[in-house]
Design a protein around this motif. Sequence first.
Motif, PDB file in Angstrom:
ATOM      1  N   LEU A   1      10.889 -30.605 -14.754  1.00  0.00           N
ATOM      2  CA  LEU A   1      12.311 -30.891 -14.599  1.00  0.00           C
ATOM      3  C   LEU A   1      13.159 -29.714 -15.058  1.00  0.00           C
ATOM      4  CD1 LEU A   1      12.410 -34.604 -15.752  1.00  0.00           C
ATOM      5  CD2 LEU A   1      12.300 -33.711 -13.430  1.00  0.00           C
ATOM      6  N   THR A   2      12.761 -29.056 -16.121  1.00  0.00           N
ATOM      7  CA  THR A   2      13.488 -27.890 -16.608  1.00  0.00           C
ATOM      8  C   THR A   2      13.490 -26.782 -15.562  1.00  0.00           C
ATOM      9  OG1 THR A   2      12.911 -28.458 -18.880  1.00  0.00           O
ATOM     10  CG2 THR A   2      13.634 -26.205 -18.477  1.00  0.00           C
ATOM     11  N   LEU A   3      12.337 -26.554 -14.927  1.00  0.00           N
ATOM     12  CA  LEU A   3      12.245 -25.524 -13.888  1.00  0.00           C
ATOM     13  C   LEU A   3      13.153 -25.828 -12.695  1.00  0.00           C
ATOM     14  CD1 LEU A   3       8.404 -24.831 -13.911  1.00  0.00           C
ATOM     15  CD2 LEU A   3      10.220 -23.350 -14.776  1.00  0.00           C
ATOM     16  N   HIS A   4      13.425 -27.111 -12.460  1.00  0.00           N
ATOM     17  CA  HIS A   4      14.306 -27.511 -11.360  1.00  0.00           C
ATOM     18  C   HIS A   4      15.757 -27.667 -11.807  1.00  0.00           C
ATOM     19  CE1 HIS A   4      11.432 -28.087  -8.106  1.00  0.00           C
ATOM     20  NE2 HIS A   4      10.582 -28.526  -9.025  1.00  0.00           N
ATOM     21  N   GLY A   5      16.060 -27.263 -13.043  1.00  0.00           N
ATOM     22  CA  GLY A   5      17.427 -27.347 -13.533  1.00  0.00           C
ATOM     23  C   GLY A   5      17.862 -28.754 -13.903  1.00  0.00           C
ATOM     24  N   LEU A   6      16.914 -29.627 -14.207  1.00  0.00           N
ATOM     25  CA  LEU A   6      17.219 -31.030 -14.516  1.00  0.00           C
ATOM     26  C   LEU A   6      16.912 -31.349 -15.977  1.00  0.00           C
ATOM     27  CD1 LEU A   6      15.660 -32.474 -11.258  1.00  0.00           C
ATOM     28  CD2 LEU A   6      18.084 -32.073 -11.726  1.00  0.00           C
ATOM     29  N   ILE A   7      17.282 -30.447 -16.859  1.00  0.00           N
ATOM     30  CA  ILE A   7      16.948 -30.605 -18.273  1.00  0.00           C
ATOM     31  C   ILE A   7      17.538 -31.886 -18.866  1.00  0.00           C
ATOM     32  CG2 ILE A   7      18.883 -29.250 -19.186  1.00  0.00           C
ATOM     33  CD1 ILE A   7      16.721 -28.042 -21.140  1.00  0.00           C
ATOM     34  N   GLY A   8      18.627 -32.392 -18.326  1.00  0.00           N
ATOM     35  CA  GLY A   8      19.238 -33.622 -18.818  1.00  0.00           C
ATOM     36  C   GLY A   8      18.393 -34.861 -18.599  1.00  0.00           C
ATOM     37  N   LEU A   9      17.379 -34.775 -17.759  1.00  0.00           N
ATOM     38  CA  LEU A   9      16.524 -35.923 -17.490  1.00  0.00           C
ATOM     39  C   LEU A   9      15.202 -35.882 -18.250  1.00  0.00           C
ATOM     40  CD1 LEU A   9      16.960 -36.196 -13.616  1.00  0.00           C
ATOM     41  CD2 LEU A   9      18.214 -37.378 -15.423  1.00  0.00           C
ATOM     42  N   VAL A  10      14.962 -34.825 -18.995  1.00  0.00           N
ATOM     43  CA  VAL A  10      13.656 -34.619 -19.615  1.00  0.00           C
ATOM     44  C   VAL A  10      13.279 -35.761 -20.558  1.00  0.00           C
ATOM     45  CG1 VAL A  10      12.363 -33.138 -21.208  1.00  0.00           C
ATOM     46  CG2 VAL A  10      13.669 -32.124 -19.333  1.00  0.00           C
ATOM     47  N   ASP A  11      14.160 -36.151 -21.470  1.00  0.00           N
ATOM     48  CA  ASP A  11      13.812 -37.197 -22.437  1.00  0.00           C
ATOM     49  C   ASP A  11      13.462 -38.509 -21.759  1.00  0.00           C
ATOM     50  OD1 ASP A  11      14.200 -35.449 -24.544  1.00  0.00           O
ATOM     51  OD2 ASP A  11      16.247 -36.125 -24.950  1.00  0.00           O
ATOM     52  N   THR A  12      14.275 -38.932 -20.798  1.00  0.00           N
ATOM     53  CA  THR A  12      14.018 -40.183 -20.099  1.00  0.00           C
ATOM     54  C   THR A  12      12.721 -40.108 -19.299  1.00  0.00           C
ATOM     55  OG1 THR A  12      16.391 -40.572 -19.942  1.00  0.00           O
ATOM     56  CG2 THR A  12      14.986 -41.856 -18.482  1.00  0.00           C
ATOM     57  N   ALA A  13      12.494 -39.000 -18.625  1.00  0.00           N
ATOM     58  CA  ALA A  13      11.268 -38.837 -17.840  1.00  0.00           C
ATOM     59  C   ALA A  13      10.038 -38.824 -18.746  1.00  0.00           C
ATOM     60  CB  ALA A  13      11.339 -37.558 -17.017  1.00  0.00           C
ATOM     61  N   GLU A  14      10.121 -38.158 -19.900  1.00  0.00           N
ATOM     62  CA  GLU A  14       8.987 -38.139 -20.829  1.00  0.00           C
ATOM     63  C   GLU A  14       8.676 -39.528 -21.350  1.00  0.00           C
ATOM     64  OE1 GLU A  14       9.906 -35.279 -23.862  1.00  0.00           O
ATOM     65  OE2 GLU A  14       9.289 -33.592 -22.604  1.00  0.00           O
ATOM     66  N   LEU A  15       9.694 -40.304 -21.659  1.00  0.00           N
ATOM     67  CA  LEU A  15       9.488 -41.677 -22.132  1.00  0.00           C
ATOM     68  C   LEU A  15       8.776 -42.504 -21.068  1.00  0.00           C
ATOM     69  CD1 LEU A  15      10.004 -44.026 -24.126  1.00  0.00           C
ATOM     70  CD2 LEU A  15      12.199 -44.346 -22.970  1.00  0.00           C
ATOM     71  N   ARG A  16       9.252 -42.435 -19.835  1.00  0.00           N
ATOM     72  CA  ARG A  16       8.636 -43.209 -18.752  1.00  0.00           C
ATOM     73  C   ARG A  16       7.197 -42.770 -18.512  1.00  0.00           C
ATOM     74  NH1 ARG A  16      13.724 -43.202 -14.588  1.00  0.00           N
ATOM     75  NH2 ARG A  16      15.130 -44.316 -15.969  1.00  0.00           N
ATOM     76  N   ALA A  17       6.971 -41.459 -18.480  1.00  0.00           N
ATOM     77  CA  ALA A  17       5.613 -40.940 -18.258  1.00  0.00           C
ATOM     78  C   ALA A  17       4.681 -41.392 -19.377  1.00  0.00           C
ATOM     79  CB  ALA A  17       5.643 -39.419 -18.143  1.00  0.00           C
ATOM     80  N   ALA A  18       5.143 -41.317 -20.621  1.00  0.00           N
ATOM     81  CA  ALA A  18       4.309 -41.725 -21.755  1.00  0.00           C
ATOM     82  C   ALA A  18       3.948 -43.205 -21.671  1.00  0.00           C
ATOM     83  CB  ALA A  18       5.034 -41.427 -23.067  1.00  0.00           C
ATOM     84  N   GLU A  19       4.897 -44.044 -21.302  1.00  0.00           N
ATOM     85  CA  GLU A  19       4.621 -45.478 -21.181  1.00  0.00           C
ATOM     86  C   GLU A  19       3.612 -45.750 -20.069  1.00  0.00           C
ATOM     87  OE1 GLU A  19       5.299 -47.934 -23.101  1.00  0.00           O
ATOM     88  OE2 GLU A  19       6.635 -46.842 -24.431  1.00  0.00           O
ATOM     89  N   LEU A  20       3.792 -45.113 -18.922  1.00  0.00           N
ATOM     90  CA  LEU A  20       2.877 -45.346 -17.803  1.00  0.00           C
ATOM     91  C   LEU A  20       1.462 -44.875 -18.131  1.00  0.00           C
ATOM     92  CD1 LEU A  20       5.156 -44.366 -14.785  1.00  0.00           C
ATOM     93  CD2 LEU A  20       4.504 -46.675 -15.530  1.00  0.00           C
ATOM     94  N   VAL A  21       1.337 -43.697 -18.714  1.00  0.00           N
ATOM     95  CA  VAL A  21       0.009 -43.167 -19.039  1.00  0.00           C
ATOM     96  C   VAL A  21      -0.635 -43.981 -20.157  1.00  0.00           C
ATOM     97  CG1 VAL A  21      -1.231 -41.183 -19.984  1.00  0.00           C
ATOM     98  CG2 VAL A  21       0.432 -40.863 -18.178  1.00  0.00           C
ATOM     99  N   SER A  22       0.133 -44.352 -21.176  1.00  0.00           N
ATOM    100  CA  SER A  22      -0.474 -45.127 -22.264  1.00  0.00           C
ATOM    101  C   SER A  22      -0.968 -46.481 -21.760  1.00  0.00           C
ATOM    102  CB  SER A  22       0.484 -45.295 -23.440  1.00  0.00           C
ATOM    103  OG  SER A  22       1.612 -46.058 -23.088  1.00  0.00           O
ATOM    104  N   ASN A  23      -0.257 -47.100 -20.832  1.00  0.00           N
ATOM    105  CA  ASN A  23      -0.746 -48.348 -20.237  1.00  0.00           C
ATOM    106  C   ASN A  23      -2.035 -48.110 -19.473  1.00  0.00           C
ATOM    107  OD1 ASN A  23       1.246 -50.008 -21.209  1.00  0.00           O
ATOM    108  ND2 ASN A  23       2.448 -50.015 -19.333  1.00  0.00           N
ATOM    109  N   ALA A  24      -2.107 -47.020 -18.711  1.00  0.00           N
ATOM    110  CA  ALA A  24      -3.307 -46.714 -17.941  1.00  0.00           C
ATOM    111  C   ALA A  24      -4.509 -46.506 -18.856  1.00  0.00           C
ATOM    112  CB  ALA A  24      -3.077 -45.472 -17.076  1.00  0.00           C
ATOM    113  N   VAL A  25      -4.298 -45.828 -19.963  1.00  0.00           N
ATOM    114  CA  VAL A  25      -5.398 -45.548 -20.897  1.00  0.00           C
ATOM    115  C   VAL A  25      -5.777 -46.805 -21.685  1.00  0.00           C
ATOM    116  CG1 VAL A  25      -6.006 -44.248 -22.978  1.00  0.00           C
ATOM    117  CG2 VAL A  25      -4.868 -43.099 -21.069  1.00  0.00           C
ATOM    118  N   ARG A  26      -4.781 -47.545 -22.120  1.00  0.00           N
ATOM    119  CA  ARG A  26      -5.036 -48.709 -22.978  1.00  0.00           C
ATOM    120  C   ARG A  26      -5.678 -49.874 -22.238  1.00  0.00           C
ATOM    121  NH1 ARG A  26      -0.586 -52.023 -26.571  1.00  0.00           N
ATOM    122  NH2 ARG A  26      -2.105 -53.332 -27.615  1.00  0.00           N
TER     123      ARG A  26
END
Length: 116
Positions: free
Chosen positions: A3-28
């Motif tokens: 997102l930073t490379l695409h100039g969307l730094i304002g979305l990084v925190d929200t995107a990281e939260l969503r990605a972490a939740e999705l991956v942790s569910n997949a692993v758990r």
Amino acid sequence: MILTLHGLIGLVDTAELRAAELVSNAVRHTKGPAALRVRRIPEGVVWIGAWDTDPQSPPVAQSLAEAGELEGGRGLGLVMACADHWGWQPSARFGERGKFVWCELGFRATAALSPV
């Protein structure tokens, strides 16, 4: 980073939260490998998906109010509350059956507020 490379730094925190939740569910909740995929869709959307080896649908997402003080069960509710859209689809990856649980993050409004 994507997102930073695409100039969307304002979305990084929200995107990281969503990605972490999705991956942790997949692993758990599944046995076997898991993978994360993030891509920018031409329609003005960032798509975040976690793949796992269980082809069954994920549990029904509870709203955050319904999850209350439960020890678990808030992950998909959090994704549901923050996402513009979310869902799941059967898929195959690495030669194994499984599914993608995904969400979409729109950036049109945020991009319009960014200085040029």
